[in-house]
Design an enzyme around this catalytic site. Structure first.
Site, PDB file in Angstrom:
ATOM      1  N   SER A 114      20.580  12.220  35.956  1.00 43.07           N
ATOM      2  CA  SER A 114      21.409  13.204  35.258  1.00 43.07           C
ATOM      3  C   SER A 114      21.279  14.609  35.834  1.00 43.07           C
ATOM      4  CB  SER A 114      21.054  13.169  33.769  1.00 43.07           C
ATOM      5  OG  SER A 114      21.924  13.965  33.043  1.00 43.07           O
ATOM      6  N   HIS A 115      20.783  15.520  35.036  1.00 45.38           N
ATOM      7  CA  HIS A 115      20.732  16.940  35.404  1.00 45.38           C
ATOM      8  C   HIS A 115      19.433  17.302  36.109  1.00 45.38           C
ATOM      9  CE1 HIS A 115      19.189  15.914  31.515  1.00 45.38           C
ATOM     10  NE2 HIS A 115      18.318  16.895  31.641  1.00 45.38           N
ATOM     11  N   ASP A 278      27.238  18.284  35.129  1.00 43.87           N
ATOM     12  CA  ASP A 278      25.886  18.051  35.638  1.00 43.87           C
ATOM     13  C   ASP A 278      25.850  17.005  36.758  1.00 43.87           C
ATOM     14  OD1 ASP A 278      26.385  15.799  34.072  1.00 43.87           O
ATOM     15  OD2 ASP A 278      24.272  15.542  33.589  1.00 43.87           O
ATOM     16  N   ASP A 280      25.376  13.791  37.047  1.00 43.15           N
ATOM     17  CA  ASP A 280      26.109  12.529  36.934  1.00 43.15           C
ATOM     18  C   ASP A 280      27.415  12.662  36.169  1.00 43.15           C
ATOM     19  OD1 ASP A 280      24.697  13.005  34.586  1.00 43.15           O
ATOM     20  OD2 ASP A 280      24.633  10.886  34.069  1.00 43.15           O
ATOM     21  N   ASP A 282      28.243  13.711  33.081  1.00 45.52           N
ATOM     22  CA  ASP A 282      28.460  13.488  31.648  1.00 45.52           C
ATOM     23  C   ASP A 282      28.293  14.746  30.806  1.00 45.52           C
ATOM     24  OD1 ASP A 282      25.732  13.549  31.935  1.00 45.52           O
ATOM     25  OD2 ASP A 282      25.339  11.646  30.910  1.00 45.52           O
ATOM     26  N   ARG A 283      27.689  15.779  31.362  1.00 46.49           N
ATOM     27  CA  ARG A 283      27.521  17.020  30.592  1.00 46.49           C
ATOM     28  C   ARG A 283      28.600  18.033  30.942  1.00 46.49           C
ATOM     29  NH1 ARG A 283      21.192  18.609  29.853  1.00 46.49           N
ATOM     30  NH2 ARG A 283      20.579  16.575  29.001  1.00 46.49           N
ATOM     31  N   GLU A 364      26.494  16.410  21.356  1.00 48.49           N
ATOM     32  CA  GLU A 364      25.102  16.833  21.281  1.00 48.49           C
ATOM     33  C   GLU A 364      25.029  18.288  21.734  1.00 48.49           C
ATOM     34  OE1 GLU A 364      21.840  13.862  21.959  1.00 48.49           O
ATOM     35  OE2 GLU A 364      23.161  13.369  23.618  1.00 48.49           O
ATOM     36  N   LYS A 377      28.847  10.250  27.126  1.00 49.84           N
ATOM     37  CA  LYS A 377      29.428  11.573  27.039  1.00 49.84           C
ATOM     38  C   LYS A 377      30.178  11.834  28.339  1.00 49.84           C
ATOM     39  CE  LYS A 377      24.957  13.714  28.115  1.00 49.84           C
ATOM     40  NZ  LYS A 377      23.813  12.990  27.563  1.00 49.84           N
TER      41      LYS A 377
HETATM   42  C1  G1P Z   1      18.155  15.323  26.734  1.00 52.33           C
HETATM   43  C2  G1P Z   1      19.016  15.910  25.639  1.00 52.33           C
HETATM   44  C3  G1P Z   1      19.738  14.810  24.909  1.00 52.33           C
HETATM   45  C4  G1P Z   1      20.539  13.976  25.903  1.00 52.33           C
HETATM   46  C5  G1P Z   1      19.633  13.487  27.020  1.00 52.33           C
HETATM   47  C6  G1P Z   1      20.404  12.762  28.098  1.00 52.33           C
HETATM   48  O1  G1P Z   1      17.189  14.462  26.189  1.00 52.33           O
HETATM   49  O2  G1P Z   1      18.244  16.684  24.744  1.00 52.33           O
HETATM   50  O3  G1P Z   1      20.565  15.370  23.926  1.00 52.33           O
HETATM   51  O4  G1P Z   1      21.126  12.886  25.267  1.00 52.33           O
HETATM   52  O5  G1P Z   1      18.963  14.585  27.617  1.00 52.33           O
HETATM   53  O6  G1P Z   1      21.348  13.589  28.721  1.00 52.33           O
HETATM   54  P1  G1P Z   1      15.682  14.922  25.926  1.00 52.33           P
HETATM   55  O7  G1P Z   1      15.136  15.438  27.220  1.00 52.33           O
HETATM   56  O8  G1P Z   1      15.750  16.034  24.909  1.00 52.33           O
HETATM   57  O9  G1P Z   1      14.996  13.698  25.395  1.00 52.33           O
HETATM   58 ZN    ZN Z   2      23.946  13.702  32.777  1.00 52.52          ZN
END
Ligand code: G1P
Ligand code: ZN
Length: 542
Positions: A114-115, A278, A280, A282-283, A364, A377
């Site tokens: 992801s990010h 981000d 991947d 999704d954000r 979220e 997302k």
């Molecule tokens: C974080 C975000 C959560 C999201 C997840 C995946 O998780 O807070 O809302 O679903 O990334 O993108 P966390 O690191 O808080 O467990």
């Molecule tokens: Zn992501």
């Protein structure tokens, strides 16, 4: 000649999927057998795979290509009839969900952290999505984890690497590999949901936008859709070529990491609209000229304006948000007379609600917004929905959000992250909070109505998830929430969420850090953050 080889292996400790799949450093994933063990555990845990089709792709980070080759050979050995893989191994998370659903495959494997930063010394990740298109529910991830602890061997086809760059179908032993354009199906879905003609007219009228793909997977999607289909001028998309190391950046669309975009939107001659996505895809982060839209507000505003979009013209069935997300969307649900759901953190908890037709929009606070169009997302979807609303309303982003607050009141909100703190200290802090008896106590000017460790019973399948975050809720509805991140790969990250409802429009312009100053101080004190973590200030404020 191709033959299946059975390779003896021993379990690795800690192959436990977190909030969103298994995430570790690249060097951990590159250990011999590490990825293979986990992939075999997935194949062993999801039922009969023989003759089925699997979707495969990732965010293009370092190790994506090599991992795709390994997984393809293992899928062939497992008996899959076909794997559909995004060209170049690329597939955004929402596009993967879209393709899994559209072609009714037996789920998919998404390679992404992801990010989190990418590169040889950074992060890698893998997760399995179920045939409905969403992240595997906890029962499945638990089964996979249990399997990783017992694994003795895995099976892999002995074959040469396959060409992932040319679109087309080729054979890998007995299995077909279909390399497909990762953008086309997704773009077609977006075109059905949103009024592309109206958005085209908006751009044709001189509306200016910047989209920061952050050198990550959304680049090709945003370029094809915004500049290609919607006629936004070339250069609207910045950092649009996916890089294995995301250009050395941290592909997280927030005010800290997407600062290049923030500077443009808050600078001289700023465009009308800004957005970022981000690693991947999704954000999303959404900005107006000189204006930041918090993700919680974005969900609420999109919900309130959803019927302006063709795909949602019939209205919403319900709105779901994660517990730490502000209650702004709940106020919209109430006004619309539809149910509001409060789930634990993580997109996987929305799946049952979407499948059952109980909710249409989900969100979220962590820059995640989406709907029942897929089961992830979806960053670009949120941006297109905003564009559709802007095309219909022809008002600046800031005016739309301020009018929303004037109508519904403002849920003033902020999240403070303390990253990379000592794990033992973080767990100690949470234990300390769990042990407090706060009901009826006064903290500063606030009286505690209740505090608990959030637990959730899924209204569809009855599954129970406990220990999802400490809530301290005050009598006026304000609250502070504490939880530890489930996505990090080093040490612990403490997240503190602070929220206060402000009905008075005269106070809506205040900076949330000022408006929430008392609650922020209370949160620090009650959790003994500085004493326990050594940190006087958060690392990231959003
Ligand atoms: C974080 C975000 C959560 C999201 C997840 C995946 O998780 O807070 O809302 O679903 O990334 O993108 P966390 O690191 O808080 O467990
Ligand atoms: Zn992501």
């Amino acid at each position: 000649m191709t033959a299946v080889r059975t390779v003896a292996t021993t379990p690795f400790e800690g192959q436990k999927p977190g909030t969103s799949g298994l995430r570790k450093k690249v060097r951990v994933f590159r250990q011999p057998h590490y990825l293979e063990n986990f992939v075999q555990a997935i194949f062993d845990s999801i039922g009969e795979v023989a003759g089925k089709t699997l979707v495969l792709g990732g965010d293009g980070r370092f190790h994506n290509r090599a991992a795709c080759q390994t997984i393809l050979k293992m899928a062939a050995a497992a008996g899959f009839a076909k794997v559909m893989v995004g060209q170049g191994g690329i597939l955004s998370t929402p596009a993967a969900s879209c393709v899994i659903r559209k072609y009714r495959t037996f789920g998919g494997i998404i390679l992404s952290a992801s990010h989190n930063p990418g590169g040889e010394d950074e992060d890698f990740g893998i997760k399995y999505n179920i045939p409905a298109g969403g992240p595997a529910p906890e029962a499945v991830t638990e089964a996979i984890f249990a399997r990783t602890a017992a694994i003795r061997d895995y099976r892999i086809l002995e074959a040469a690497d396959i060409d992932l760059d040319a679109v087309g179908t080729r054979q890998l032993g007995p299995m077909a590999v279909e390399v497909f354009d990762p953008v086309a199906d997704y773009a077609e879905l977006m075109d059905r949901l949103f009024d592309f003609a109206a958005i085209r007219a908006l751009f044709a009228g001189g509306f200016r936008m910047k989209f920061d793909a952050m050198h990550a997977v959304t680049g090709p999607y945003a370029t094809a859709i915004l500049e290609g289909m919607l006629g936004a001028p070339a250069g609207t998309v910045m950092n649009g070529i996916p890089r294995e190391d995301f250009g050395g950046g941290h592909p997280d669309p927030n005010l800290v990491h997407a600062h290049e975009l923030v500077e443009i939107l808050f600078g001289e001659g700023a465009p009308d609209f800004g957005a970022a996505s981000d690693g991947d895809g999704d954000r999303n982060m959404v900005l107006g000229r000189n204006f930041y839209v918090t993700p919680s507000d974005s969900l609420a505003v999109l919900a309130a304006n959803a019927t302006l979009c063709p795909g949602y013209a019939g209205g919403l069935k319900g709105i779901a948000r994660s517990m730490p997300t502000s209650a702004a969307a709940d106020r919209v649900a109430e006004a619309l007379g539809i149910p509001a759901f409060e789930t634990p953190t993580g997109w996987k908890f929305f799946g049952t609600l979407l499948d059952a037709g109980l909710a249409t929009l989900c969100g979220e606070e962590s820059f995640g917004t989406g709907s029942d169009h897929v089961r992830e997302k979806d960053g670009l979807w949120a941006v297109l929905m905003w564009l559709n609303v802007l095309a219909a309303r022809r008002e600046p982003v800031a005016d739309i959000v301020r009018a929303h607050w004037a109508k519904f009141g403002r849920n003033v909100y902020s999240r403070h992250d303390y990253e990379g703190i000592d794990s033992a200290a973080a767990n100690g802090l949470m234990d300390h909070l769990r042990g407090l008896d706060l009901k009826g106590k006064r903290l500063g000017a606030y009286t505690v109505a209740f505090s608990d460790d959030f637990a959730y019973t899924d209204p569809v399948d009855g599954s129970v998830s406990t220990k999802q975050g400490i809530r301290i809720v005050f009598e006026d509805g304000s609250r502070v929430v504490f939880r530890l991140s489930g996505t990090g790969t080093e040490g612990a990250t403490l997240r503190v969420y602070i929220e206060q409802y402000e009905p008075d429009p005269a106070r809506h312009h205040l900076d949330p850090q000022d408006a929430l100053a008392d609650l922020i101080a209370i949160a620090r004190e009650v959790a003994q953050i500085e004493a326990r973590t050594g940190r006087a200030e958060p690392t990231v404020i959003t």
